[in-house]
Design a protein around this motif. Structure first.
Motif, PDB file in Angstrom:
ATOM      1  N   ARG A 163       0.827  -1.210   0.000  1.00  0.00           N
ATOM      2  CA  ARG A 163       0.000   0.000   0.000  1.00  0.00           C
ATOM      3  C   ARG A 163       0.860   1.258   0.000  1.00  0.00           C
ATOM      4  NH1 ARG A 163      -5.494  -0.713   1.037  1.00  0.00           N
ATOM      5  NH2 ARG A 163      -5.661   1.450   1.728  1.00  0.00           N
ATOM      6  N   ARG A 164       2.081   1.133   0.466  1.00  0.00           N
ATOM      7  CA  ARG A 164       2.992   2.279   0.451  1.00  0.00           C
ATOM      8  C   ARG A 164       3.870   2.310  -0.796  1.00  0.00           C
ATOM      9  NH1 ARG A 164       4.376   2.489   7.014  1.00  0.00           N
ATOM     10  NH2 ARG A 164       2.257   3.138   7.569  1.00  0.00           N
ATOM     11  N   GLY A 165       3.530   1.472  -1.766  1.00  0.00           N
ATOM     12  CA  GLY A 165       4.135   1.593  -3.085  1.00  0.00           C
ATOM     13  C   GLY A 165       5.207   0.599  -3.435  1.00  0.00           C
ATOM     14  N   ALA A 166       5.534  -0.334  -2.552  1.00  0.00           N
ATOM     15  CA  ALA A 166       6.571  -1.316  -2.872  1.00  0.00           C
ATOM     16  C   ALA A 166       6.045  -2.316  -3.895  1.00  0.00           C
ATOM     17  CB  ALA A 166       7.022  -2.036  -1.606  1.00  0.00           C
ATOM     18  N   TRP A 167       6.792  -2.505  -4.973  1.00  0.00           N
ATOM     19  CA  TRP A 167       6.405  -3.498  -5.975  1.00  0.00           C
ATOM     20  C   TRP A 167       7.227  -4.782  -5.832  1.00  0.00           C
ATOM     21  CZ3 TRP A 167       9.653  -5.499  -9.795  1.00  0.00           C
ATOM     22  CH2 TRP A 167      10.884  -4.840  -9.971  1.00  0.00           C
ATOM     23  N   LEU A 168       8.294  -4.714  -5.079  1.00  0.00           N
ATOM     24  CA  LEU A 168       9.171  -5.856  -4.830  1.00  0.00           C
ATOM     25  C   LEU A 168       9.520  -5.847  -3.341  1.00  0.00           C
ATOM     26  CD1 LEU A 168      11.262  -8.118  -5.480  1.00  0.00           C
ATOM     27  CD2 LEU A 168      12.843  -6.296  -6.188  1.00  0.00           C
ATOM     28  N   ILE A 169       9.286  -6.979  -2.669  1.00  0.00           N
ATOM     29  CA  ILE A 169       9.621  -7.113  -1.254  1.00  0.00           C
ATOM     30  C   ILE A 169      10.801  -8.063  -1.122  1.00  0.00           C
ATOM     31  CG2 ILE A 169       8.821  -7.887   1.005  1.00  0.00           C
ATOM     32  CD1 ILE A 169       5.991  -7.082   0.180  1.00  0.00           C
ATOM     33  N   LEU A 170      11.840  -7.603  -0.439  1.00  0.00           N
ATOM     34  CA  LEU A 170      13.037  -8.394  -0.210  1.00  0.00           C
ATOM     35  C   LEU A 170      12.948  -9.005   1.182  1.00  0.00           C
ATOM     36  CD1 LEU A 170      15.545  -5.736  -1.601  1.00  0.00           C
ATOM     37  CD2 LEU A 170      14.317  -7.535  -2.861  1.00  0.00           C
ATOM     38  N   ASP A 171      13.200 -10.309   1.263  1.00  0.00           N
ATOM     39  CA  ASP A 171      12.919 -11.055   2.494  1.00  0.00           C
ATOM     40  C   ASP A 171      14.133 -11.889   2.920  1.00  0.00           C
ATOM     41  OD1 ASP A 171      11.729 -12.371   4.600  1.00  0.00           O
ATOM     42  OD2 ASP A 171      10.488 -13.679   3.354  1.00  0.00           O
ATOM     43  N   PRO A 172      15.088 -11.294   3.658  1.00  0.00           N
ATOM     44  CA  PRO A 172      16.127 -12.123   4.279  1.00  0.00           C
ATOM     45  C   PRO A 172      15.465 -13.039   5.304  1.00  0.00           C
ATOM     46  CG  PRO A 172      16.758  -9.797   4.268  1.00  0.00           C
ATOM     47  CD  PRO A 172      15.292  -9.863   3.932  1.00  0.00           C
ATOM     48  N   THR A 173      15.710 -14.326   5.205  1.00  0.00           N
ATOM     49  CA  THR A 173      14.958 -15.247   6.046  1.00  0.00           C
ATOM     50  C   THR A 173      15.835 -16.364   6.575  1.00  0.00           C
ATOM     51  OG1 THR A 173      12.900 -16.524   6.143  1.00  0.00           O
ATOM     52  CG2 THR A 173      14.209 -16.726   4.144  1.00  0.00           C
ATOM     53  N   ALA A 174      15.325 -17.043   7.585  1.00  0.00           N
ATOM     54  CA  ALA A 174      15.976 -18.233   8.144  1.00  0.00           C
ATOM     55  C   ALA A 174      14.860 -19.206   8.498  1.00  0.00           C
ATOM     56  CB  ALA A 174      16.820 -17.875   9.365  1.00  0.00           C
ATOM     57  N   TRP A 175      14.258 -19.776   7.470  1.00  0.00           N
ATOM     58  CA  TRP A 175      13.139 -20.688   7.669  1.00  0.00           C
ATOM     59  C   TRP A 175      13.622 -21.957   8.359  1.00  0.00           C
ATOM     60  CZ3 TRP A 175      12.024 -19.854   1.861  1.00  0.00           C
ATOM     61  CH2 TRP A 175      11.255 -18.684   1.688  1.00  0.00           C
ATOM     62  N   VAL A 176      12.999 -22.329   9.447  1.00  0.00           N
ATOM     63  CA  VAL A 176      13.425 -23.503  10.199  1.00  0.00           C
ATOM     64  C   VAL A 176      12.364 -24.597  10.124  1.00  0.00           C
ATOM     65  CG1 VAL A 176      14.773 -22.069  11.771  1.00  0.00           C
ATOM     66  CG2 VAL A 176      12.437 -22.698  12.393  1.00  0.00           C
ATOM     67  N   GLY A 177      12.800 -25.793  10.444  1.00  0.00           N
ATOM     68  CA  GLY A 177      11.878 -26.918  10.441  1.00  0.00           C
ATOM     69  C   GLY A 177      12.498 -28.097  11.159  1.00  0.00           C
ATOM     70  N   THR A 178      11.735 -29.160  11.285  1.00  0.00           N
ATOM     71  CA  THR A 178      12.231 -30.407  11.849  1.00  0.00           C
ATOM     72  C   THR A 178      11.753 -31.551  10.978  1.00  0.00           C
ATOM     73  OG1 THR A 178      10.295 -30.631  13.293  1.00  0.00           O
ATOM     74  CG2 THR A 178      12.241 -29.534  14.218  1.00  0.00           C
ATOM     75  N   GLY A 179      12.546 -32.613  10.914  1.00  0.00           N
ATOM     76  CA  GLY A 179      12.177 -33.756  10.104  1.00  0.00           C
ATOM     77  C   GLY A 179      13.363 -34.660   9.885  1.00  0.00           C
ATOM     78  N   SER A 254       1.509  -0.155 -10.749  1.00  0.00           N
ATOM     79  CA  SER A 254       1.643  -0.114  -9.304  1.00  0.00           C
ATOM     80  C   SER A 254       0.990  -1.349  -8.679  1.00  0.00           C
ATOM     81  CB  SER A 254       0.980   1.151  -8.737  1.00  0.00           C
ATOM     82  OG  SER A 254       1.620   2.305  -9.241  1.00  0.00           O
ATOM     83  N   ALA A 255       1.581  -1.832  -7.597  1.00  0.00           N
ATOM     84  CA  ALA A 255       0.996  -2.963  -6.883  1.00  0.00           C
ATOM     85  C   ALA A 255      -0.363  -2.580  -6.317  1.00  0.00           C
ATOM     86  CB  ALA A 255       1.924  -3.404  -5.762  1.00  0.00           C
ATOM     87  N   ARG A 256      -1.321  -3.484  -6.450  1.00  0.00           N
ATOM     88  CA  ARG A 256      -2.668  -3.232  -5.930  1.00  0.00           C
ATOM     89  C   ARG A 256      -3.087  -4.389  -5.047  1.00  0.00           C
ATOM     90  NH1 ARG A 256      -6.013  -0.759 -11.125  1.00  0.00           N
ATOM     91  NH2 ARG A 256      -4.673   1.073 -11.447  1.00  0.00           N
TER      92      ARG A 256
END
Length: 275
Positions: A163-179, A254-256
């Motif tokens: 809503r504030r105009g970002a068309w690309l979101i950058l996501d540094p992540t550390a997705w964790v899990g077990t298995g 623009s992103a909607r």
């Protein structure tokens, strides 16, 4: 918004404990170099690339000066290779609070934006203090946004950026899990949430994860990905090994965000008591 095409790289790094922070920095710089060699204009690196994610005692190996030196090294690499870099770090603020942050550094080596993770989903709340602000920011590639890992579980964070105009979101992540194996560890962000966040907001999302294990206790699921506004996965990595995935991301409008009116029943729902 003018038509834009940007080549984005997500750098999936081997997880290292904070005691190996300098090795982690070496891996990160190598990833920036390799991304530029593949023609990327933006490189995204994982959450807490430096010094590490599992900090336990709120201690930063080498202190704040080490984090400053690491960011300066990334800025030098960005300037040398003419590439913008989004990287996750753990850093202590002027108020003394330790936060899980991401930095956007442009190709001139300048810090354009800084963001602190808001949704501390589990054990990370024991050592990090949550951020408060969600802000889009202007770059040579238009207006972008950043979120970190479990922020993707909160619909309103991505929604606010869009809503504030970002068309690309950058996501540094550390997705964790077990298995029983890295490829068989479930994580809802990998399985559907990144695609949902992209589709419901009409934005691209570039998420860079770690792989392997940290302290032989916290296990990462890999699967770094770049997701298109329709929810399709444009590029993705495997679960177990370091990798760089690249995609050309494009925007023509623009992103909607998708807005669904609240029904009369839903308006009454907060006033309904327990059954």
């Amino acid at each position: 918004m003018r038509p834009i095409t940007v080549r984005v790289a997500c750098v999936q790094l081997r997880a290292r404990p904070a005691s190996e922070a300098e090795h982690a920095l070496h891996d990160a710089l190598a990833g920036v170099t390799a991304s530029a060699a593949r023609g990327a204009q933006i490189a995204v690196l994982p959450e807490c690339t430096y010094p590490g994610y599992v900090l336990l005692q709120r201690a930063l190996p080498g202190g704040e000066r080490a984090v400053d030196r690491a960011l300066a090294a990334v800025a030098t690499a960005a300037r040398r290779h003419r590439i913008d870099v989004c990287i996750g770090v753990a850093r202590r603020g002027d108020d003394g609070a330790l936060r899980n942050e991401s930095y956007y550094i442009d190709r001139d080596g300048d810090v354009v934006a800084r963001y602190a993770k808001i949704f501390l989903w589990n054990f990370d709340g024991r050592w990090f203090t949550a951020g408060r602000d969600v802000r889009a920011f202007d770059t040579a590639f238009g207006r972008l946004g950043m979120m970190i890992c479990a922020d993707g579980r909160m619909p309103e964070i991505a929604r606010t950026l869009a809503r504030r105009g970002a068309w690309l979101i950058l996501d540094p992540t550390a997705w964790v899990g077990t298995g029983p194996a890295y490829a068989r560890m479930p994580n809802p962000q990998v399985e559907y949430l990144m695609r949902v966040r992209a589709r419901e907001n009409g934005v691209w999302i570039a998420a860079a994860d770690k792989c392997g294990s940290e302290r032989d206790v916290v296990h990462y699921v890999g699967n770094s990905m770049i997701v298109a506004p329709d929810g399709a996965i444009a590029a993705s990595a495997g679960a177990a090994d370091p990798a760089i995935v690249v995609a050309d991301v494009r925007v023509r409008r623009s992103a909607r965000p998708v807005v669904v009116p609240v029904t009369p029943l839903e308006r009454r729902a907060p006033r309904i008591g327990p059954c």
